[in-house]
Design an enzyme around this catalytic site. Structure first.
Site, PDB file in Angstrom:
ATOM      1  N   ASP A  38       6.904 -16.951  12.756  1.00 26.61           N
ATOM      2  CA  ASP A  38       8.135 -17.710  12.728  1.00 26.61           C
ATOM      3  C   ASP A  38       7.898 -19.196  12.774  1.00 26.61           C
ATOM      4  OD1 ASP A  38       9.952 -15.781  13.584  1.00 26.61           O
ATOM      5  OD2 ASP A  38       9.027 -15.856  15.546  1.00 26.61           O
TER       6      ASP A  38
ATOM      7  N   ASP B  33       7.667  -9.006  10.810  1.00 22.13           N
ATOM      8  CA  ASP B  33       7.640 -10.183  10.740  1.00 22.13           C
ATOM      9  C   ASP B  33       6.733 -10.844  12.128  1.00 22.13           C
ATOM     10  OD1 ASP B  33       8.162 -13.129  10.691  1.00 22.13           O
ATOM     11  OD2 ASP B  33      10.277 -12.756  10.647  1.00 22.13           O
TER      12      ASP B  33
ATOM     13  N   PRO C 155      15.426 -14.750  12.340  1.00 20.42           N
ATOM     14  CA  PRO C 155      14.306 -15.259  12.021  1.00 20.42           C
ATOM     15  C   PRO C 155      13.936 -15.101  10.373  1.00 20.42           C
ATOM     16  CG  PRO C 155      14.053 -12.720  12.680  1.00 20.42           C
ATOM     17  CD  PRO C 155      15.365 -13.320  12.842  1.00 20.42           C
TER      18      PRO C 155
ATOM     19  N   SER D 268       0.713  -1.213  -0.046  1.00 21.25           N
ATOM     20  CA  SER D 268      -0.103   0.071  -0.112  1.00 21.25           C
ATOM     21  C   SER D 268       0.953   1.370   0.005  1.00 21.25           C
ATOM     22  CB  SER D 268      -0.868   0.139   1.362  1.00 21.25           C
ATOM     23  OG  SER D 268      -1.672  -1.146   1.361  1.00 21.25           O
TER      24      SER D 268
END
Length: 797
Positions: A324, A321, A457, A249
């Site tokens: 996981d 994030d 991660p 966006s």
């Protein structure tokens, strides 16, 4: 004989006329009702809905409950089919209506635990709170329409059994929305496979340390598990879902000091996969103590985008994030147990039954570890003895999404609004804000967290030792934000925010292209108005592509070029980065980029993984940077044993292949290779995949301008055939000018209605494609004068 023939023809003609009249009457019966009178239960006073020339309802009610019952009713008459699809995804109930073709989708989502998390959240709700009471009123309106209104044609075609909508459906819809924002499940497995197969050196070009994000928003001994199946399966499921995922966006909010009229101007265009009907339903509610013009998701009572005379808000994806993936370890002596830091413990096992149309039920066993559900039984391609669990913030943190969106849409001031933002644990959003008092702000939502130092991660993590578990959850005060900054605007283009306390939040941020272009346009100008912002939101120019072209051309061997190759290079040398319908350069550029990526990465990744790589944020990040690295390990083709390819060889080869392919596709005249011939958009309805129904349900195809990662972000997949079929883009474009609040602008990609027989099914498509707008009216006198009128009258019990 002639008399008999005439009689037969007359009978046939009569039958055709009767059939045509019957179809017209039936079609009129199925159309949404935009005028007249209807009786509704559970409203206290007469409630009037004015439908403007584009089918937007303006609801005038004496109480908020009456308004919400009316909203539910009119939302359902235009979007009941879409509501039905939306509520079925998270609990895994698409197979009931589509059959076994939807079974993979259902198995995956049923196993994620969204439905269980929804039930837990609902159990803790305050039933007397306004957010709950008004939600129930909205659902009452939907259910009254379902019971008394006409049945959508799709229900009849696929055989949907009507069931009342409940508050659990609302939560499940928000849950699906939250998952579709996530990116980890598409990228982490692929990166882990590359690391395991080739080593970390090969990942230096991927910028996973955040080094590519230069335009930041201010503020194993045995054979390793192959993880790419996760990326492949999840990407495929979202791709084939009948409801499109959220992607990216743009938004910017300009403070009074930078506007011509000295008032805030707010702009927002959330990027979402295109579908028909489109994502948003617009509605305007007015009661004696409340007014809001909002954009609503199907089946949800409060808008995620909205404005009134006091403030405006919208959103972009934060791209943090919040998922996981953990490699768990089975107990060698007992496959029903897995290893934890405190020894082996039993999996939680839950049985779920998925009903499949025209087939027997499927019983799904969902295993769950302390991290989350095990993916191996939910998707194809993973080894059963090496379980991978998904840890997702949305299902693990308290879900307060209903109270949050209620607060955003009912805020009395900036402080109220910020409190609403703080309630959202997932998904990660950049919530954008501007108001009539001159405030501009953005806040990142999401329950942010840290791992131990050294834990990356971006890869599959170790689930057994506890060393890779989440270490700290951060207070909302540590979330990135900006309130009334000295540079007099806030913006977001899914790019990475600046570090806070020295910590760059991990995420799946998009490249700097749009962010760079937005800041380039905003910084020098201090007299913004709606017209100039309208041009900016439809801007088709890449700020990065001309530099990429320059780097590519500098690596081309120009000694033995054909005439067309010389012409193609000349076109690119003069290109300013525009992606307009008549431009030739973007056609050459995108073909060259695809071949450069293919010749550089496919030999190591393989065909399937390369295709997945093309669908990740990493691919977009890598283009501008990897080309500048002459020593990149990826240049060498590992399939040519006695030769080590160079950057120049790969780039030159890719260029020659691109020109040859375009000659074959579009002819031998370079000037004919215009962007409009290859960049097209068709809004797909789930039933439009059936050839006989395509022209009835789909909208388009259209030739469109724009491209991937320009402000007018119409994005597509790279494919061998050189056609760029647009998958998604701005789901709405909104511009709110507080100096002229009654004449703010909006546009939808197709139309307000999801009913193919409505005149508002596709009446905004041409305006949208041309970068034009329609007004979001707030002035009652004008609304009454120019609209049709539907009156809801209280029904006595």
């Amino acid at each position: 004989m002639m008399k008999i023939l005439r009689k037969v023809l007359l009978v046939l003609l009569s039958l055709v006329i009767v059939l045509a009249v019957t179809m017209l009457v039936y079609g009129y019966y199925l159309k949404p009702k935009y005028e007249g009178k209807l009786r509704l239960q559970n409203i206290k006073k007469e409630t009037i809905v004015y439908f403007d020339e584009f089918g937007v309802p303006h609801i005038y009610a004496t109480t908020s409950k009456d308004a919400m019952v009316a909203l539910g009713y009119v939302h359902a008459q235009d979007r009941l089919w879409q509501m039905e699809l939306m509520r079925r995804i998270a609990p895994g109930r698409l197979s009931e209506i589509f059959g076994s073709v939807a079974l993979k989708n259902d198995k995956f989502f049923a196993g994620l635990g969204i439905e269980e998390a929804s039930a837990k959240a609902i159990a803790g709700l305050d039933k007397n709170s306004p957010s709950y009471q008004l939600t129930m009123a909205y659902l009452d309106g939907i259910n009254q329409y379902m019971e008394e209104g006409t049945t959508p044609i799709e229900f009849s075609l696929v055989g949907v059994k009507k069931e009342k909508f409940t508050i659990k459906d609302v939560y499940n819809i928000f849950g699906y929305m939250s998952f579709s924002f996530a990116m980890a499940q598409k990228s982490d497995p692929l990166l882990t496979d590359i690391r395991n197969k080739y080593g970390m050196e090969y990942l230096k070009d991927f910028g996973i340390d955040g080094s590519f994000n230069t335009t930041k928003i201010k503020n194993a001994k045995d054979r390793p598990q192959e993880y790419a199946a996760i990326s492949k399966s999840v990407a495929s499921l979202l791709e084939q879902s009948p409801v499109s995922p959220f992607i990216g966006s743009n938004s910017w909010v300009i403070a009074p000091k930078k506007t011509k009229n000295g008032k805030v101007i707010f702009a927002n265009d959330p990027h979402i996969g295109f579908s028909q009907p489109g994502t948003w339903y617009e509605a305007h509610i007015v009661t004696p103590d409340f007014e809001l013009y909002g954009c609503y998701l199907a089946g949800t009572p409060y808008p995620l985008l909205g404005h009134n005379r006091e403030y405006a808000y919208g959103l972009t994806m934060f791209e943090n994030d919040d998922i996981d993936l953990y490699q768990e370890q089975n107990n060698p002596a007992n496959a029903n147990e897995y290893k934890t830091p405190n020894g082996f413990i039993a999996y939680e096992i839950q049985e779920k039954t998925i009903k499949v149309k025209d087939s027997s039920n499927v019983v799904l066993k969902v295993k769950t570890t302390r991290h989350g559900p095990v993916m191996n039984d939910l998707i194809d391609g993973l080894q059963q003895d090496k379980p991978v669990a998904m840890s997702w913030i949305y299902t693990q943190q308290p879900i307060q999404i209903l109270d949050a969106v209620y607060a955003l849409s009912h805020a009395k001031n900036k402080s109220d609004f910020q409190k609403g933002v703080s309630l959202i644990a997932a998904p990660g959003l950049n919530v954008m804000y501007g108001d009539a008092k001159g405030n501009v702000a953005w806040w990142a939502t999401g329950k942010l967290y840290k791992h131990k130092e050294g834990v990356n991660p971006n890869f599959i993590l170790d689930g057994a030792s506890g060393e890779d578990d989440i270490k700290d959850f951060l207070d909302f005060s540590k979330n990135p934000s900006a309130v009334n900054p000295r540079w007099n605007y806030v913006y977001s283009a899914n790019n990475q925010p600046e570090a806070i306390d020295g910590f760059l939040y991990p995420g799946y941020y998009l490249p700097e292209d749009r962010a760079k272009r937005i800041t380039q346009l905003l910084n020098p100008k201090s007299d913004w108005d709606m017209v100039s912002v309208g041009k900016m939101i439809f801007d088709n120019t890449s700020s990065v592509a001309p530099k990429v072209v320059k780097d590519l051309i500098s690596n081309v061997d120009q000694e033995s070029l054909t005439e067309n190759e010389k012409q193609a290079l000349s076109v690119l040398k003069n290109w300013k980065g525009t992606n307009n319908l008549s431009d030739v350069a973007p056609t050459i550029y995108n073909k060259w980029i695809f071949n450069y990526l293919k010749n550089t990465f496919e030999d190591e990744l393989g065909a399937e993984n390369f295709k997945m790589f093309l669908g990740t944020h990493i691919m977009k990040q890598i283009i501008a940077r990897q080309i500048t690295n002459e020593k990149s390990l990826w240049w060498d083709n590992i399939n040519t044993k006695n030769e080590k390819e160079t950057r120049s060889q790969i780039v030159s080869k890719s260029f020659k292949e691109s020109v040859a392919a375009l000659e074959n596709q579009l002819g031998s005249t370079v000037s004919d290779w215009t962007w409009n011939k290859v960049h097209t958009l068709e809004h797909q309805h789930p039933l439009g995949k059936v050839a006989a129904l395509r022209s009835i349900f789909n909208v388009g195809p259209f030739e469109v301008s724009g491209s991937t990662e320009v402000i007018n972000n119409l994005f597509f997949d790279f494919t061998d055939d050189g056609n760029y079929i647009v998958k998604g883009g701005p789901s709405t474009r909104r511009i709110i000018d507080f100096s002229d609040i009654e004449n703010s602008w909006s546009i939808l990609p197709t139309g307000q209605s999801g009913n193919p027989l409505s005149e508002h099914y596709s009446d905004q498509a041409e305006l949208y494609n041309a970068g034009k707008f329609r007004r979001m009216m707030l002035n009652k006198e004008e609304i009454v004068r120019t609209s049709t009128k539907l009156v809801f009258i209280p029904r006595k019990k």
